[in-house]
Motif scaffolding. Structure first.
Motif, PDB file in Angstrom:
ATOM      1  N   MET A   1       0.848  -1.207   0.000  1.00  0.00           N
ATOM      2  CA  MET A   1       0.000   0.000   0.000  1.00  0.00           C
ATOM      3  C   MET A   1       0.880   1.253   0.000  1.00  0.00           C
ATOM      4  SD  MET A   1      -3.233   0.786   2.447  1.00  0.00           S
ATOM      5  CE  MET A   1      -3.539  -0.882   2.969  1.00  0.00           C
ATOM      6  N   GLY A   2       0.417   2.285  -0.630  1.00  0.00           N
ATOM      7  CA  GLY A   2       1.190   3.524  -0.694  1.00  0.00           C
ATOM      8  C   GLY A   2       0.726   4.523   0.343  1.00  0.00           C
ATOM      9  N   VAL A   3       1.127   5.769   0.128  1.00  0.00           N
ATOM     10  CA  VAL A   3       0.674   6.849   0.996  1.00  0.00           C
ATOM     11  C   VAL A   3      -0.845   6.985   0.794  1.00  0.00           C
ATOM     12  CG1 VAL A   3       0.987   9.283   1.541  1.00  0.00           C
ATOM     13  CG2 VAL A   3       2.898   7.959   0.617  1.00  0.00           C
ATOM     14  N   PRO A   4      -1.628   7.085   1.883  1.00  0.00           N
ATOM     15  CA  PRO A   4      -3.090   7.108   1.695  1.00  0.00           C
ATOM     16  C   PRO A   4      -3.573   8.337   0.924  1.00  0.00           C
ATOM     17  CG  PRO A   4      -2.509   7.484   3.997  1.00  0.00           C
ATOM     18  CD  PRO A   4      -1.256   7.092   3.293  1.00  0.00           C
ATOM     19  N   LEU A   5      -4.667   8.154   0.210  1.00  0.00           N
ATOM     20  CA  LEU A   5      -5.256   9.228  -0.594  1.00  0.00           C
ATOM     21  C   LEU A   5      -5.623  10.427   0.280  1.00  0.00           C
ATOM     22  CD1 LEU A   5      -6.297  10.054  -3.405  1.00  0.00           C
ATOM     23  CD2 LEU A   5      -8.493   9.061  -2.786  1.00  0.00           C
ATOM     24  N   SER A   6      -6.045  10.132   1.514  1.00  0.00           N
ATOM     25  CA  SER A   6      -6.453  11.225   2.400  1.00  0.00           C
ATOM     26  C   SER A   6      -5.293  12.185   2.639  1.00  0.00           C
ATOM     27  CB  SER A   6      -6.971  10.671   3.725  1.00  0.00           C
ATOM     28  OG  SER A   6      -6.003   9.852   4.311  1.00  0.00           O
ATOM     29  N   TYR A   7      -4.053  11.664   2.556  1.00  0.00           N
ATOM     30  CA  TYR A   7      -2.885  12.536   2.722  1.00  0.00           C
ATOM     31  C   TYR A   7      -2.886  13.620   1.649  1.00  0.00           C
ATOM     32  CZ  TYR A   7       1.996  13.983   2.515  1.00  0.00           C
ATOM     33  OH  TYR A   7       3.146  14.726   2.455  1.00  0.00           O
ATOM     34  N   SER A   8      -3.072  13.212   0.387  1.00  0.00           N
ATOM     35  CA  SER A   8      -3.070  14.183  -0.706  1.00  0.00           C
ATOM     36  C   SER A   8      -4.241  15.140  -0.566  1.00  0.00           C
ATOM     37  CB  SER A   8      -3.175  13.460  -2.053  1.00  0.00           C
ATOM     38  OG  SER A   8      -2.156  12.507  -2.166  1.00  0.00           O
ATOM     39  N   PHE A   9      -5.401  14.569  -0.245  1.00  0.00           N
ATOM     40  CA  PHE A   9      -6.598  15.388  -0.182  1.00  0.00           C
ATOM     41  C   PHE A   9      -6.506  16.414   0.936  1.00  0.00           C
ATOM     42  CE2 PHE A   9     -10.917  16.391   0.990  1.00  0.00           C
ATOM     43  CZ  PHE A   9     -11.414  16.754  -0.247  1.00  0.00           C
ATOM     44  N   GLY A 289      11.114  13.384   3.474  1.00  0.00           N
ATOM     45  CA  GLY A 289      12.218  12.622   4.051  1.00  0.00           C
ATOM     46  C   GLY A 289      11.706  11.626   5.085  1.00  0.00           C
ATOM     47  N   THR A 290      10.763  12.069   5.922  1.00  0.00           N
ATOM     48  CA  THR A 290      10.212  11.197   6.960  1.00  0.00           C
ATOM     49  C   THR A 290       9.517   9.991   6.348  1.00  0.00           C
ATOM     50  OG1 THR A 290       9.838  13.173   8.289  1.00  0.00           O
ATOM     51  CG2 THR A 290       8.746  11.158   9.007  1.00  0.00           C
ATOM     52  N   LEU A 291       8.669  10.254   5.343  1.00  0.00           N
ATOM     53  CA  LEU A 291       7.944   9.146   4.697  1.00  0.00           C
ATOM     54  C   LEU A 291       8.922   8.146   4.095  1.00  0.00           C
ATOM     55  CD1 LEU A 291       5.038  11.142   3.012  1.00  0.00           C
ATOM     56  CD2 LEU A 291       4.820   9.467   4.855  1.00  0.00           C
ATOM     57  N   ARG A 292       9.975   8.673   3.473  1.00  0.00           N
ATOM     58  CA  ARG A 292      10.975   7.777   2.885  1.00  0.00           C
ATOM     59  C   ARG A 292      11.667   6.973   3.978  1.00  0.00           C
ATOM     60  NH1 ARG A 292      13.611   9.168  -1.652  1.00  0.00           N
ATOM     61  NH2 ARG A 292      14.579   7.142  -1.374  1.00  0.00           N
ATOM     62  N   ALA A 293      12.018   7.649   5.096  1.00  0.00           N
ATOM     63  CA  ALA A 293      12.685   6.945   6.198  1.00  0.00           C
ATOM     64  C   ALA A 293      11.794   5.814   6.710  1.00  0.00           C
ATOM     65  CB  ALA A 293      13.008   7.921   7.323  1.00  0.00           C
ATOM     66  N   LEU A 294      10.491   6.077   6.819  1.00  0.00           N
ATOM     67  CA  LEU A 294       9.572   5.058   7.327  1.00  0.00           C
ATOM     68  C   LEU A 294       9.460   3.864   6.379  1.00  0.00           C
ATOM     69  CD1 LEU A 294       6.588   7.186   8.726  1.00  0.00           C
ATOM     70  CD2 LEU A 294       8.510   6.179   9.964  1.00  0.00           C
ATOM     71  N   GLY A 295       9.933   4.023   5.151  1.00  0.00           N
ATOM     72  CA  GLY A 295       9.938   2.880   4.237  1.00  0.00           C
ATOM     73  C   GLY A 295       9.103   3.065   2.987  1.00  0.00           C
ATOM     74  N   PHE A 296       8.471   4.249   2.824  1.00  0.00           N
ATOM     75  CA  PHE A 296       7.726   4.488   1.580  1.00  0.00           C
ATOM     76  C   PHE A 296       8.725   4.678   0.440  1.00  0.00           C
ATOM     77  CE2 PHE A 296       4.596   5.499   4.779  1.00  0.00           C
ATOM     78  CZ  PHE A 296       3.466   4.892   4.256  1.00  0.00           C
TER      79      PHE A 296
ATOM     80  N   ASN B  78      15.303  -0.072  -3.115  1.00  0.00           N
ATOM     81  CA  ASN B  78      13.956  -0.549  -2.788  1.00  0.00           C
ATOM     82  C   ASN B  78      13.980  -1.620  -1.693  1.00  0.00           C
ATOM     83  OD1 ASN B  78      12.392   1.132  -4.286  1.00  0.00           O
ATOM     84  ND2 ASN B  78      12.292  -0.214  -6.078  1.00  0.00           N
ATOM     85  N   GLU B  79      15.015  -2.448  -1.715  1.00  0.00           N
ATOM     86  CA  GLU B  79      15.148  -3.440  -0.637  1.00  0.00           C
ATOM     87  C   GLU B  79      15.368  -2.739   0.696  1.00  0.00           C
ATOM     88  OE1 GLU B  79      17.167  -7.217  -3.019  1.00  0.00           O
ATOM     89  OE2 GLU B  79      18.436  -5.551  -2.377  1.00  0.00           O
ATOM     90  N   LEU B  80      16.152  -1.643   0.658  1.00  0.00           N
ATOM     91  CA  LEU B  80      16.415  -0.900   1.891  1.00  0.00           C
ATOM     92  C   LEU B  80      15.144  -0.276   2.444  1.00  0.00           C
ATOM     93  CD1 LEU B  80      19.836   0.885   1.297  1.00  0.00           C
ATOM     94  CD2 LEU B  80      19.311  -0.969   2.890  1.00  0.00           C
ATOM     95  N   ALA B  81      14.308   0.263   1.549  1.00  0.00           N
ATOM     96  CA  ALA B  81      13.059   0.876   1.999  1.00  0.00           C
ATOM     97  C   ALA B  81      12.232  -0.167   2.748  1.00  0.00           C
ATOM     98  CB  ALA B  81      12.278   1.429   0.809  1.00  0.00           C
ATOM     99  N   GLN B  82      12.106  -1.336   2.146  1.00  0.00           N
ATOM    100  CA  GLN B  82      11.355  -2.424   2.760  1.00  0.00           C
ATOM    101  C   GLN B  82      12.007  -2.845   4.082  1.00  0.00           C
ATOM    102  OE1 GLN B  82       8.490  -3.433   1.682  1.00  0.00           O
ATOM    103  NE2 GLN B  82       8.342  -4.846   3.417  1.00  0.00           N
ATOM    104  N   TRP B  83      13.332  -2.888   4.044  1.00  0.00           N
ATOM    105  CA  TRP B  83      14.073  -3.311   5.243  1.00  0.00           C
ATOM    106  C   TRP B  83      13.840  -2.335   6.404  1.00  0.00           C
ATOM    107  CZ3 TRP B  83      17.947  -1.120   8.188  1.00  0.00           C
ATOM    108  CH2 TRP B  83      18.547  -1.981   9.129  1.00  0.00           C
ATOM    109  N   ARG B  84      13.895  -1.034   6.099  1.00  0.00           N
ATOM    110  CA  ARG B  84      13.654  -0.025   7.145  1.00  0.00           C
ATOM    111  C   ARG B  84      12.264  -0.158   7.722  1.00  0.00           C
ATOM    112  NH1 ARG B  84      16.171   3.564   3.508  1.00  0.00           N
ATOM    113  NH2 ARG B  84      14.142   4.284   2.796  1.00  0.00           N
ATOM    114  N   ALA B  85      11.281  -0.379   6.835  1.00  0.00           N
ATOM    115  CA  ALA B  85       9.896  -0.470   7.297  1.00  0.00           C
ATOM    116  C   ALA B  85       9.752  -1.581   8.334  1.00  0.00           C
ATOM    117  CB  ALA B  85       8.966  -0.711   6.113  1.00  0.00           C
ATOM    118  N   VAL B  86      10.500  -2.654   8.160  1.00  0.00           N
ATOM    119  CA  VAL B  86      10.364  -3.798   9.063  1.00  0.00           C
ATOM    120  C   VAL B  86      11.276  -3.684  10.288  1.00  0.00           C
ATOM    121  CG1 VAL B  86      10.682  -6.306   9.243  1.00  0.00           C
ATOM    122  CG2 VAL B  86       9.700  -5.308   7.165  1.00  0.00           C
TER     123      VAL B  86
END
Ligand SMILES: Nc1ncnc2c1ncn2[C@@H]1O[C@H](COP(=O)(O)OP(=O)(O)O)[C@@H](O)[C@H]1O
Ligand SMILES: [Mg+2]
Lengths: 388, 231
Positions: A1-9, A289-296, B78-86
């Motif tokens: 799943m990606g960033v939720p639509l509600s975020y954009s809206f 940056g935060t979203l990317r760090a979280l794994g998006f 992309n593997e890193l993104a997944q890895w961070r999420a977990v």
């Protein structure tokens, strides 16, 4: 799943003033775009509905319209003898030799001069056009200088109402009836006896011969017969085709004009959307940056910002269409460039226009949003996090 | 058991103009599972850079980093993104909550990258918010919360996926004394009761005191001085 639509809206909602202004810019473009298409659609619909597919219009070979055509009396009488012509209730053939002239009339309110088509008719002219209803008075008696006028003409031009008198060709013409021709080209015409009009304007030839086919399937045979007859220099068209062809050039002109105007305006709206979206990306750098760090993933970020721009475009599109839809209640009259006379018609909204306008607005959102979204997706995580 | 984080001969430099600035020089560091480690050092000593490398936000120039046995320097983006999420829970100095999302939605964000159903996500979010004691504020937006509360929401977001390590970069740097103590208490509890491995960057000695081990970075070198806090 990606960033939720509600975020954009919700981001659009959070900066609603900017959102509204940007969307209004796009709404204006969509309004112009739809208005021009509605105009072309209305024009085409009006002219197409003018004709019937059972009727045949005979004009001189190579003339696009009745105005430019001439069918002399001899040729008209040859056509008259065709056995394929339907017979009316009164036992007469359903055929009319008609003559079209253009005169200028004065507007009741503005006193402005406009060109109006006068159709010289024969006995069967009314019977050939069942879509025309006499709403006041009676039909003109043949052999006299009596006229009937279309309702939109009667209302708008001096001397053309029931009981009034028109003056042209050094004669006085009495209006004895008013007809309603619905949403057709006849709704901008004045009708009188063909022979009287031809005398007045010193014409020897009719403009056209109209007749109804006994069997509509015989059109091709009749057409061949007429066009191959060495005595005749005429061509035959189904009446609805004849009017459709007339409308095509003008409708195409309107569509090209509309599209060019829209493209010019849309550049402004797209730049507006682009500025808004670039600003959104740069104020939300740390968030990205935060979203990317979280794994998006980059693709999720790209999608979120692109969706935001598409939503923006969609809002603009809906607003523009909403306002354009009110144009349906507006009737306009313009010059028919093929006959140089007045033609009244309505703006028409069709499903085709709705989806084109919405697709166009989404396209503006996309073009405006794609570079900002790409920039957001390409950001380096560590650098964007340092932007706090 | 092998250390959960193994940093082996790691170097990192940044380019400034046409000059390369070495930020980390040949770093070696092992972090045991269940550890609470504080990285201290003056500003610009490379603390954040080291933390970002451990959390796979940045790439090493040379050397290897293994987390939970996985060599993260060998993974694709992309593997890193997944890895961070977990595997990684992040706690930032400025909380970094998404302003347009509620506390609940902020905590739910990392779960959107897992295969959990909506109902399972709700349960996990509720539990994480209960741990930071903010259950009743879950419908509030970040702007409606105090700094300390926002940081607690951020901690809930960091623990909601039950990651292998928690990384915190100056988690109390933007908070007043009382709120800072609350956050440190919470991290302490997570470490003691839930056995979370925590790596915290700070230059506040009061904060570092709460960790079990303190390591010092200076001009890109890791000092061989260990401070072990008595607990
Ligand atoms: N993306 C970057 N580009 C250039 N220089 C950087 C970048 N990130 C960090 N630096 C530099 O690296 C050094 C260490 O930074 P950092 O790890 O943030 O230090 P600390 O967290 O200990 O204050 C600083 O001199 C900083 O300016
Ligand atoms: Mg730092």
């Amino acid at each position: 799943m990606g960033v939720p639509l509600s975020y954009s809206f919700r981001n659009l909602w959070t900066r609603r003033l900017t959102t509204i202004l940007t969307a209004l810019g796009m709404a204006l473009v969509v309004f112009v775009f739809s208005a021009m298409l509605m105009l072309a659609e209305g024009l085409q619909k009006t002219l197409v509905e003018t004709g019937s597919s059972d009727n045949v219009v005979i004009i001189r070979k190579g003339s696009a319209t009745e105005v430019q055509s001439g069918v002399d009396r001899y040729q008209a009488s040859v056509v008259e003898t065709l056995p394929e012509i339907a017979i009316g209730k009164d036992g007469n053939p359903l055929l009319a030799k008609e003559s079209v002239v253009i005169i200028s009339l004065q507007r009741r309110v503005t006193k402005q001069e406009n060109y109006i088509t006068i159709r010289g008719i024969g006995k069967s002219s009314l019977a050939l056009r069942p879509q025309i209803k006499l709403v006041e008075g009676r039909p003109p008696r043949l052999g006299t200088s009596e006229l009937i006028t279309a309702r939109s003409v009667a209302e708008r031009f001096e001397g053309s109402g029931l009981g009034e008198t028109l003056r042209f060709g050094l004669r006085e013409w009495k209006v004895v009836g008013v007809f309603d021709a619905g949403n057709t080209g006849f709704n901008s015409e004045v009708w009188g006896d063909a022979e009287q009009l031809m005398q007045t304007f010193r014409r020897n030839a009719y403009s056209s011969v109209i007749f109804k086919l006994r069997d509509p399937n015989q059109f091709d045979a009749v057409k061949r017969l007429i066009e191959n007859d060495p005595r005749l220099t005429l061509e035959a068209k189904r009446e609805n085709r004849y009017y459709a062809e007339q409308s095509e050039m003008m409708a195409t002109f309107l569509r090209i004009l509309g599209t060019s105007l829209t493209i010019i305006f849309s550049i402004g709206a797209i730049i507006g959307a682009m500025i808004t979206m670039y600003a959104a990306v740069s104020t939300r750098t740390a968030e990205i940056g935060t979203l990317r760090a979280l794994g998006f993933k980059r693709l999720s970020i790209l999608t979120a910002f692109l969706l935001e721009a598409l939503l923006l475009g969609g809002m603009g599109g809906c607003t523009g269409l909403f306002f354009a839809s009110f144009l349906r209640f507006l009737s306009v009259s313009t010059m028919n460039f093929q006959t140089f006379s007045e033609l009244a018609f309505d703006f028409r909204l069709s499903f085709d226009i709705v989806w084109k306008a919405l697709a166009f607005s989404l396209m503006m959102g996309f073009v405006g949003g794609v570079w900002p979204a790409v920039r957001a997706a390409r950001m380096n995580i560590v650098e964007s996090l340092r932007a706090t | 058991m092998p250390p959960i984080v193994e940093i082996i001969n790691v170097s990192k430099s940044y380019r400034r103009g046409n000059q390369m600035i070495p930020v980390l020089i040949d770093i070696n560091l092992d972090i045991e599972e269940g550890e609470f480690l504080a990285l201290m050092g003056p500003s610009g000593s490379g603390k954040s850079t080291l933390l970002n490398l451990i959390a796979a936000l940045d790439h090493v120039d040379s050397g290897t980093i293994r987390v939970g046995g996985v060599d993260i320097t060998a993974l694709s983006e992309n593997e890193l993104a997944q890895w961070r999420a977990v595997n990684v829970g992040f706690i930032f100095q400025f909380y970094n909550l998404i302003p347009v999302l509620t506390a609940f939605e902020n905590v739910e964000l990392p779960l959107l990258l897992t295969g959990l159903s909506r109902k399972e996500r709700e349960e996990h979010v509720a539990m994480a918010l209960r741990i930071v004691n903010l259950e009743e504020r879950m419908d509030h937006y970040p702007a409606q919360l105090s700094g300390g509360e926002q940081q607690r929401v951020a901690i809930a977001r960091a623990i909601v996926t039950d990651p292998a390590i928690l990384v915190a970069d100056e988690p109390t740097g933007d908070l007043d004394r009382i709120a800072a103590r609350e956050i440190l208490d919470l991290m302490d509890r997570l470490n003691r009761e839930s056995h979370k491995t925590i790596i915290m960057v700070t230059h506040d000695p009061k904060a570092a005191e709460r960790a079990r081990i303190i390591r010092h970075l200076d001009k890109g070198f890791l000092n061989n001085v260990y401070s072990q806090n008595p607990h």
